[in-house]
Design a protein around this motif. Structure first.
Motif, PDB file in Angstrom:
ATOM      1  N   LEU A  54       0.857  -1.182   0.000  1.00 19.03           N
ATOM      2  CA  LEU A  54       0.000   0.000   0.000  1.00 19.03           C
ATOM      3  C   LEU A  54       0.896   1.236   0.000  1.00 19.03           C
ATOM      4  CD1 LEU A  54      -3.067   0.667   0.155  1.00 19.03           C
ATOM      5  CD2 LEU A  54      -2.737   1.027   2.615  1.00 19.03           C
ATOM      6  N   ILE A  55       0.734   2.082  -1.018  1.00 17.21           N
ATOM      7  CA  ILE A  55       1.544   3.290  -1.143  1.00 17.21           C
ATOM      8  C   ILE A  55       0.636   4.475  -1.481  1.00 17.21           C
ATOM      9  CG2 ILE A  55       3.480   1.893  -1.972  1.00 17.21           C
ATOM     10  CD1 ILE A  55       3.104   3.172  -4.738  1.00 17.21           C
ATOM     11  N   PRO A  56       1.152   5.700  -1.343  1.00 23.52           N
ATOM     12  CA  PRO A  56       0.335   6.863  -1.744  1.00 23.52           C
ATOM     13  C   PRO A  56       0.059   6.837  -3.247  1.00 23.52           C
ATOM     14  CG  PRO A  56       2.218   7.532  -0.400  1.00 23.52           C
ATOM     15  CD  PRO A  56       2.445   6.108  -0.763  1.00 23.52           C
ATOM     16  N   GLY A  57      -1.083   7.375  -3.655  1.00 17.77           N
ATOM     17  CA  GLY A  57      -1.386   7.493  -5.074  1.00 17.77           C
ATOM     18  C   GLY A  57      -0.386   8.409  -5.758  1.00 17.77           C
ATOM     19  N   LEU A  58      -0.135   8.154  -7.038  1.00 14.70           N
ATOM     20  CA  LEU A  58       0.863   8.904  -7.783  1.00 14.70           C
ATOM     21  C   LEU A  58       0.253  10.171  -8.380  1.00 14.70           C
ATOM     22  CD1 LEU A  58       2.612   5.916  -9.583  1.00 14.70           C
ATOM     23  CD2 LEU A  58       3.123   6.924  -7.342  1.00 14.70           C
ATOM     24  N   VAL A  59       1.102  11.174  -8.619  1.00  9.06           N
ATOM     25  CA  VAL A  59       0.679  12.469  -9.152  1.00  9.06           C
ATOM     26  C   VAL A  59       1.343  12.696 -10.503  1.00  9.06           C
ATOM     27  CG1 VAL A  59       0.590  14.964  -8.780  1.00  9.06           C
ATOM     28  CG2 VAL A  59       0.443  13.396  -6.823  1.00  9.06           C
ATOM     29  N   ASN A  60       0.535  12.850 -11.528  1.00  8.94           N
ATOM     30  CA  ASN A  60       1.026  13.208 -12.866  1.00  8.94           C
ATOM     31  C   ASN A  60       0.867  14.718 -12.988  1.00  8.94           C
ATOM     32  OD1 ASN A  60       1.520  13.622 -15.584  1.00  8.94           O
ATOM     33  ND2 ASN A  60       0.300  11.877 -16.276  1.00  8.94           N
ATOM     34  N   ALA A  61       1.966  15.447 -12.806  1.00 13.55           N
ATOM     35  CA  ALA A  61       1.882  16.899 -12.660  1.00 13.55           C
ATOM     36  C   ALA A  61       1.911  17.668 -13.972  1.00 13.55           C
ATOM     37  CB  ALA A  61       3.009  17.385 -11.752  1.00 13.55           C
ATOM     38  N   HIS A  62       1.922  16.964 -15.099  1.00 20.76           N
ATOM     39  CA  HIS A  62       1.826  17.665 -16.390  1.00 20.76           C
ATOM     40  C   HIS A  62       1.363  16.696 -17.467  1.00 20.76           C
ATOM     41  CE1 HIS A  62       2.517  20.234 -19.810  1.00 20.76           C
ATOM     42  NE2 HIS A  62       3.404  19.397 -20.318  1.00 20.76           N
ATOM     43  N   THR A  63       0.141  16.919 -17.944  1.00 19.52           N
ATOM     44  CA  THR A  63      -0.351  16.123 -19.070  1.00 19.52           C
ATOM     45  C   THR A  63      -1.447  16.896 -19.796  1.00 19.52           C
ATOM     46  OG1 THR A  63      -1.004  13.898 -19.749  1.00 19.52           O
ATOM     47  CG2 THR A  63      -2.146  14.825 -17.836  1.00 19.52           C
ATOM     48  N   HIS A  64      -1.941  16.281 -20.865  1.00 13.64           N
ATOM     49  CA  HIS A  64      -2.993  16.867 -21.711  1.00 13.64           C
ATOM     50  C   HIS A  64      -3.966  15.733 -22.043  1.00 13.64           C
ATOM     51  CE1 HIS A  64      -0.120  20.195 -22.293  1.00 13.64           C
ATOM     52  NE2 HIS A  64       0.774  19.267 -22.577  1.00 13.64           N
ATOM     53  N   SER A  65      -4.951  15.525 -21.187  1.00 11.13           N
ATOM     54  CA  SER A  65      -5.783  14.332 -21.293  1.00 11.13           C
ATOM     55  C   SER A  65      -6.560  14.214 -22.612  1.00 11.13           C
ATOM     56  CB  SER A  65      -6.744  14.240 -20.104  1.00 11.13           C
ATOM     57  OG  SER A  65      -7.618  15.359 -20.055  1.00 11.13           O
ATOM     58  N   ALA A 114      -5.785   3.139 -13.819  1.00 11.00           N
ATOM     59  CA  ALA A 114      -5.318   1.754 -13.908  1.00 11.00           C
ATOM     60  C   ALA A 114      -3.826   1.613 -13.677  1.00 11.00           C
ATOM     61  CB  ALA A 114      -5.686   1.165 -15.266  1.00 11.00           C
ATOM     62  N   SER A 115      -3.071   2.712 -13.823  1.00 11.27           N
ATOM     63  CA  SER A 115      -1.630   2.639 -13.592  1.00 11.27           C
ATOM     64  C   SER A 115      -1.212   3.355 -12.302  1.00 11.27           C
ATOM     65  CB  SER A 115      -0.861   3.235 -14.788  1.00 11.27           C
ATOM     66  OG  SER A 115      -1.295   4.545 -15.083  1.00 11.27           O
ATOM     67  N   GLY A 116      -2.191   3.686 -11.460  1.00  7.33           N
ATOM     68  CA  GLY A 116      -1.871   4.158 -10.117  1.00  7.33           C
ATOM     69  C   GLY A 116      -1.841   5.653  -9.901  1.00  7.33           C
ATOM     70  N   THR A 117      -2.243   6.435 -10.904  1.00  6.19           N
ATOM     71  CA  THR A 117      -2.295   7.886 -10.726  1.00  6.19           C
ATOM     72  C   THR A 117      -3.637   8.275 -10.126  1.00  6.19           C
ATOM     73  OG1 THR A 117      -0.726   8.430 -12.485  1.00  6.19           O
ATOM     74  CG2 THR A 117      -2.362  10.101 -11.950  1.00  6.19           C
ATOM     75  N   THR A 118      -3.593   9.041  -9.054  1.00  3.91           N
ATOM     76  CA  THR A 118      -4.820   9.498  -8.397  1.00  3.91           C
ATOM     77  C   THR A 118      -5.052  10.998  -8.585  1.00  3.91           C
ATOM     78  OG1 THR A 118      -3.581   9.752  -6.333  1.00  3.91           O
ATOM     79  CG2 THR A 118      -4.779   7.676  -6.649  1.00  3.91           C
ATOM     80  N   THR A 119      -3.982  11.735  -8.926  1.00  8.68           N
ATOM     81  CA  THR A 119      -4.070  13.187  -9.081  1.00  8.68           C
ATOM     82  C   THR A 119      -3.294  13.599 -10.322  1.00  8.68           C
ATOM     83  OG1 THR A 119      -4.195  13.526  -6.692  1.00  8.68           O
ATOM     84  CG2 THR A 119      -3.497  15.410  -8.007  1.00  8.68           C
ATOM     85  N   PHE A 120      -3.830  14.572 -11.082  1.00  9.62           N
ATOM     86  CA  PHE A 120      -3.066  15.042 -12.238  1.00  9.62           C
ATOM     87  C   PHE A 120      -3.326  16.519 -12.500  1.00  9.62           C
ATOM     88  CE2 PHE A 120      -7.093  13.793 -14.105  1.00  9.62           C
ATOM     89  CZ  PHE A 120      -7.266  14.543 -15.262  1.00  9.62           C
TER      90      PHE A 120
END
Length: 448
Positions: A54-65, A114-120
């Motif tokens: 169990l780890i913290p959710g990952l943050v993708n701090a720059h994308t263009h969905s 699905a790949s573990g990112t919770t914030t972006f």
């Protein structure tokens, strides 16, 4: 609402619980403790995560969905120059219609979950089409309206007006989804008249700015020629450094300017896979961190990256750091995990509680579980859990995802979005986009 999570390994800021118990109440972590001598809890609200970390959710701090509609179109080409971006992407975007955005965003959100990112942090036009999908996904996000003016007065007025309308509507969104201002690139594509208006708008709505910066040195070349200073020095003179801001890529940022960003709410967001795929100059990661600058990670768009997997970004950043510095472990596995969690949350600043990005009492319950066998970890005395996660983990190893205490994925089953339906619609929209571009390209000589 209460949930008790029991996992074989729980990654805390200062140690690993093996096994551990994490209790969540009303979307916030209340306790994180080792399993006692009497065994794991047996309460009705207990969820067993056997064989998982169990780890913290990952943050993708720059994308263009929305750009998943063009996924792969820029493979083998650099989008980190104005010419490359304009010729490869902008010509397609000129035919993109608002109705084609939601499905593309749904695909992107599903792939991130699905790949573990919770914030972006997102940046694109048609932002009003993005936020309803993000809200439905359950993710946490700062969605910036992408302002592209290219020095055109009419375009500037039109884009600023559209951004204002978006921010007005975004004020009614849940707290986990925020509206931001998204200048495409200062000086290169955003004139000082636009910059002044963008700062004023960010101040008015109490939001951040999200821009591309120092992708190829064009900003510095312009500022040195026009003002005799670097771009960062000119930005300080304009007041940009006094605001929360994400500066994506930072490949060619002047190293001597990095101390100017220390202690501010300005963060650098590095995208190592896109940097390498584009043949760009590696960013001065170590100098930035040592100067006290917040440094986070992002995937950028998937037109040439091809993946939203933040595990891949951590691994690529670690390898790139060692390669360019000429020494192993130039960024430790712990530092890389921090860049993808704690630093990402610090950069965005949108979590209502602290310490965001970690498993600790008071932190938001944004959590993911990773299958232990999928890490192919070495003996515990040989390989740390941090190293196993960064260099052996992948988005495919993620089993469960939670945001604000709500499950978004359980045992690899997405609960808030239908990826198959979204993908089919996205692909159909992409076909229409290509057909429109072909028609316009064929008609162009006739108009001439």
């Amino acid at each position: 609402m209460q949930t008790t999570l029991v996992a074989d390994h729980v990654l805390l800021p200062d140690r690993v619980l093996e096994p551990g118990v994490v209790r969540v109440e009303d979307g916030v972590i209340t306790t994180a403790d080792p399993v006692g001598s009497d065994g794991p809890p047996r309460d009705p609200d207990t969820v067993r995560l056997d064989g998982r970390v169990l780890i913290p959710g990952l943050v993708n701090a720059h994308t263009h969905s929305p750009m998943s509609i063009m996924k792969g179109v820029a493979e083998g080409r650099s989008l980190l120059t104005k010419e490359g971006w304009f010729q490869c992407i902008r010509v397609l975007e000129s035919d993109l219609v608002p109705d084609a955005v939601p499905a593309a965003v749904a695909v992107s959100c599903a792939e991130m979950i699905a790949s573990g990112t919770t914030t972006f942090a997102d940046q694109y036009f048609f932002a009003e089409q993005i936020v309803p999908v993000v809200d439905r996904s359950g993710m946490r996000a700062a969605v910036a309206y992408g302002i592209v003016e290219l020095g055109d007065d009419d375009a500037r007025a039109r884009e600023l007006a559209a951004c204002r309308r978006f921010l007005q509507r975004a004020a009614d969104l849940p707290p986990r989804v925020r509206g931001w201002v998204g200048p495409h690139a200062f000086f290169v594509d955003s004139t000082e008249a636009a910059i002044a208006a963008e700062m004023a708008m960010a101040d008015e709505f109490g939001c951040g700015l999200h821009a591309h910066f120092a992708t190829s040195g064009e900003e510095d070349a312009f500022c040195y020629a026009t003002y005799g200073t670097s771009a960062v020095v000119r930005m300080r003179a304009l007041g940009l450094l006094d605001r929360r801001m994400l500066l994506a890529h930072a490949c060619t940022i002047v190293v001597d300017d990095l101390p100017l960003l220390a202690g501010t709410a300005v963060s650098l967001v590095l995208a190592p896979n896109v940097c390498m795929a584009s043949g760009a100059t590696p960013p001065p990661f170590r100098s930035a961190i040592d100067a006290g600058v917040t440094v986070a990670l992002g995937t950028d768009n998937v037109c040439n990256n091809g993946s939203y997997d933040m595990f891949a970004e951590m691994r690529a950043m670690g390898r790139l750091a060692s390669f360019v510095s000429g020494r192993p472990d130039a960024l430790t596995a712990r530092e890389l995990l921090d860049m993808a969690t704690v630093a990402g949350h610090r950069a965005l600043g949108i979590c209502p509680v602290e310490p965001a990005g970690s498993i600790a009492p008071g932190a938001p319950a944004d959590l993911i579980s990773v299958a232990v066998p999928a890490l192919h970890r070495g003996p515990a005395g040989m390989q740390s859990l941090h190293s196993a996660l960064v260099y052996g983990g992948s988005g495919g190893a993620v089993r469960d995802v939670m945001v604000d205490g709500r499950w978004l994925m359980r045992d690899r089953a997405l609960l808030t979005l239908d990826l198959a339906v979204a993908s089919a619609r996205r692909d159909s929209d992409a076909g229409n986009l290509l057909a429109a571009r072909t028609r316009h390209a064929q008609a162009a000589p006739m108009r001439g």
